[in-house]
Design an enzyme around this catalytic site. Structure first.
Site: not given
Length: 190
Positions: A100-101
């Site tokens: 993620m991110c």
């Protein structure tokens, strides 16, 4: 029992690291926090995390390996040739991987996003596109690429959605836990 490894590198986003650990443990999964370079990890916001173990070839034994983001943490994950070899072997074996991110940057370097759907922190898709021009970006909160066995998500505020999506692709029922954690309520308010 479903097993998950969350790989922690210095500079990781603490909320993105600990939310999958917390949610998946609540759901009954065996979750191991794996330190990339040691057992003590310095988070992006000064919170020291303690891993259960350090990086080893044992990553092949997990049902899913999770990368939290944070720009420095993602760069540290991205730079590891040892981790790259382990993750490439996991994808070749059809095992689930999640990031993620900014952490999809590591997946991009490893070649895991070639021809795959993904999401990431806003703006990171530009760097990913330079590394993997065949990767297909989506602005969705979470993206599952079934063929590539990949789960990706946007950033700190999406950590719960990310954790629940990982559980779902691993065949874990999440409805009751979403209700108990008031996640269902939160989704109604947004």
């Amino acid at each position: 029992m479903t097993s998950v490894a969350v790989v922690l590198a210095d500079g990781c986003e603490e909320i993105e690291a600990l939310t999958p650990v917390d949610v998946l443990r609540r759901l009954g999964a065996e979750v191991t926090m794996v330190g990339l370079a040691g057992l003590k990890i310095q988070g992006a916001h000064g919170i020291e995390l303690t891993a259960d173990t350090t990086l080893s070839a044992a990553l092949a034994d997990y049902d899913c390996v999770v990368f939290p983001g944070g720009s420095t943490g993602a760069e540290n994950l991205r730079a590891s040739d040892e981790l790259m070899a382990l993750m490439q072997a996991r994808q070749a074996a059809g095992q689930w991987n999640a990031a993620m991110c900014a952490a999809p940057l590591a997946f991009a370097r490893y070649g895991l996003l070639d021809g795959r759907r993904y999401t990431c922190y806003p703006g990171v898709e530009k760097a990913i596109g330079q590394t993997n021009p065949t990767a297909v970006f989506s602005p969705a909160i979470t993206v599952v690429d079934e063929a590539g066995h990949l789960v990706t998500s946007r950033g700190p505020a999406t950590a719960l959605a990310f954790a629940f999506k990982i559980a779902q692709v691993l065949g874990i029922a999440t409805t009751t836990m979403q209700d108990e954690m008031l996640y269902t309520y939160l989704k109604q308010e947004i």
